[in-house]
Scaffold this active site. Structure first.
Site, mmCIF file in Angstrom:
data_model
loop_
_atom_site.group_PDB
_atom_site.id
_atom_site.type_symbol
_atom_site.label_atom_id
_atom_site.label_comp_id
_atom_site.label_asym_id
_atom_site.label_seq_id
_atom_site.Cartn_x
_atom_site.Cartn_y
_atom_site.Cartn_z
ATOM 1 N N ASP A 245 5.305 -3.601 -1.203
ATOM 2 C CA ASP A 245 4.283 -4.089 -2.130
ATOM 3 C C ASP A 245 4.332 -5.608 -2.307
ATOM 4 O O ASP A 245 3.294 -6.256 -2.460
ATOM 5 C CB ASP A 245 4.497 -3.398 -3.485
ATOM 6 C CG ASP A 245 3.391 -3.705 -4.487
ATOM 7 O OD1 ASP A 245 2.214 -3.601 -4.098
ATOM 8 O OD2 ASP A 245 3.705 -4.035 -5.647
ATOM 9 N N HIS A 250 3.615 -11.247 -0.252
ATOM 10 C CA HIS A 250 3.730 -12.437 -1.097
ATOM 11 C C HIS A 250 5.020 -13.234 -0.856
ATOM 12 O O HIS A 250 4.979 -14.447 -0.671
ATOM 13 C CB HIS A 250 3.671 -12.045 -2.578
ATOM 14 C CG HIS A 250 2.476 -11.205 -2.939
ATOM 15 N ND1 HIS A 250 1.242 -11.372 -2.356
ATOM 16 C CD2 HIS A 250 2.321 -10.189 -3.823
ATOM 17 C CE1 HIS A 250 0.392 -10.498 -2.869
ATOM 18 N NE2 HIS A 250 1.014 -9.767 -3.756
#
Ligand code: BG6
Length: 496
Positions: A245, A250
């Site tokens: 995730d 990121h």
């Protein structure tokens, strides 16, 4: 034709007129992020008045009903935003809605075709705010419905797949309809103001480049901490976990921006070519090294925001070994970063919400003053909240009493220096798609390379049965994360 909301003194340059078709329009991303972002761009006069925003989903709604849902969601998700109903209704005149099951083979696309019939040479953007497993089918149906005009673009949300194999399958299916330079894969961190500033900070100040390497840097920490739990996303989150995730996208993007070589220019491919070299140089984590270089955690019951917080298992309604926290010690095996550890960590239900990069420089070769604090120089780049950059230096405490040392920051606080409101990452990203600025989006090879490294960790965890350590909600993660650095004689930077 220009809309009449242009704020005087605004730095926003209007984009070309466009039609934005949002699939999954009644979903959370669309209502929480996309439509509010478009409203802000509208208010700043960036969106030409001939543009259309067309929401598509399976729910039976009229244009009017969808506009009303969008308005109440806006107020609900952004309670502090001042929103004038007259402004909203001018904006909402450009919102349309079509009921359509875009995945099914025999669906009738005529409602959407009719809305786009008079679009002339407007830029057409398809935004897939849908589950990634549907990207291929929707792309094929867009083509079948003959809606992919010249220059049409498609926007894909992360995650692109759940491993390298599924990412390739999704990319193959979308690439069968759209060329690579028409595909905008979102990592919303790339749209954040402070993330963009990383490039400027590193490459537009001559001070840093000479010391930005293994000769001067001891290690780098990248932390993305969240105070929220998985909450009502728990059933989705359980199929993913913190590594997929947050790290695959990121944190690896942040790592690339910190570690990449200076690009020749800011062209999208030049930038992405440099980032991918970093991903390729990441040392593989194997079954043999998984336990010494990674930590998995999952939050138990605890206290968060002054209230009792449920454990992850309670939120999910059953036991699970999905990690809600991960810490990794990574190495980039290239000339610049030889032997420099990059410690990454991210987790849900941690003490507070913050994202920060700490670059810790080596200690001085010979300490002239023996009494502490003998702290190393650190550069702390705060991405959110309290955005800013601090250079932490040892100075002499002024006044008598001998050579007493103090560790103090040179502080560039965004709030003190800049008055501007920071646009949400999605505001920048949506306008970048219309402009055709691919540099803020992930290229196919980048996504797949990131999966290649993450797949190695997932395989190693599986084979090694790497344990998931419990941590109380509202803390900094499991004790094992502190031990990861402790073993190297280091500790996570905890402010001064
Ligand atoms: C998303 C993740 O990509 O980023 C979420 O799927 C996470 O789990 C979110 O909460 C964090 O984004 P931000 O902008 O709030 O730091």
């Amino acid at each position: 034709m220009q809309n009449d909301n242009i704020n005087s003194g605004s730095h926003f340059v209007p984009v070309e007129p466009f039609d934005l078709i949002v699939f999954g329009a009644a979903g959370d991303l669309s209502l929480r992020k996309l439509i509010p972002s478009l409203f802000h761009r509208w208010m700043d006069g960036q969106i030409p008045a001939t543009s259309k925003i067309i929401g598509v989903s399976r729910s039976e709604l009229s244009h009017k009903e969808f506009r009303a849902i969008a308005f109440s969601s806006f107020k609900n998700f952004h309670p502090s935003a001042e929103i004038d109903e007259t402004d909203w209704s001018k904006f909402a005149d450009h919102i349309y809605y079509v009921t359509l099951d875009a995945v099914s083979d025999g669906a009738d696309w005529s409602g959407l075709s009719e809305l786009l019939a008079d679009s002339g040479d407007k830029q057409r953007v398809f935004y897939l705010a849908l589950a990634p497993s549907l990207y291929g089918a929707v792309s094929a149906n867009i083509k079948r419905a003959e809606l992919k005009n010249d220059g049409a673009r498609i926007v894909l949300e992360k995650p692109i797949g759940k491993d390298l194999g599924s990412a390739r399958a999704i990319n193959n299916a979308v690439c069968a309809v759209f060329d690579e330079d028409a595909i905008y894969r979102i990592d919303h961190y790339l749209g954040k103001e402070t993330v963009q500033n990383l490039i400027v900070l590193r490459f537009m100040n001559s001070l840093f480049e000479p010391v930005w390497n293994a000769n001067s840097i001891d290690h780098v920490e990248i932390t993305v901490a969240e105070s929220i739990g998985a909450g009502n996303r728990a059933s989705y989150y359980d199929t993913s976990g913190a590594l997929r995730d947050m790290v695959q996208n990121h944190l690896l993007q942040l790592l690339c921006l910190v570690a990449m070589e200076p690009p020749l220019d800011l062209n999208s491919d030049t930038l992405r070519d440099e980032k991918i070299k970093v991903l390729r140089a990441l040392r593989a984590i194997t079954t043999q090294t998984a336990r010494s270089t990674t930590v998995r955690g999952q939050y138990g019951k605890g206290a968060s925001g002054g209230a009792v917080a449920d454990s992850y298992a309670e939120e999910l309604g059953r036991a699970s070994d999905t990690e809600t926290f991960v810490a990794i010690k990574a190495y980039i095996d290239n000339w610049r970063w030889k032997g420099v550890p990059f410690y990454l960590r991210t987790g849900k239900r941690m003490t507070s919400r913050y994202s920060e990069i700490v670059v810790q420089f080596k200690e001085v070769a010979h300490a002239l003053v023996k009494d502490g604090p003998l702290q190393p120089t650190r550069m702390v780049i705060r991405l959110q909240p309290d955005e800013g950059v601090k250079l932490l230096l040892v100075t002499k405490d002024p006044g008598p009493g001998g050579m007493r040392l103090r560790y103090v920051p040179l502080n560039l606080s965004y709030a003190e220096h800049f008055e501007a409101r920071y646009p949400d990452a999605y505001e920048r990203l949506l306008m970048a798609v219309v402009r055709g600025d691919l540099g803020l989006f992930m290229r196919r090879d980048e996504v797949e390379e990131a999966w290649r490294w993450v797949d190695g960790i997932l395989d190693a965890w599986k084979e090694d049965a790497t344990p998931v350590h419990s941590y109380a909600a509202g803390t900094d993660g499991p004790a094992q994360a502190a031990m990861l650095l402790d073993r190297d004689g280091r500790e996570w930077f905890d402010g001064v």
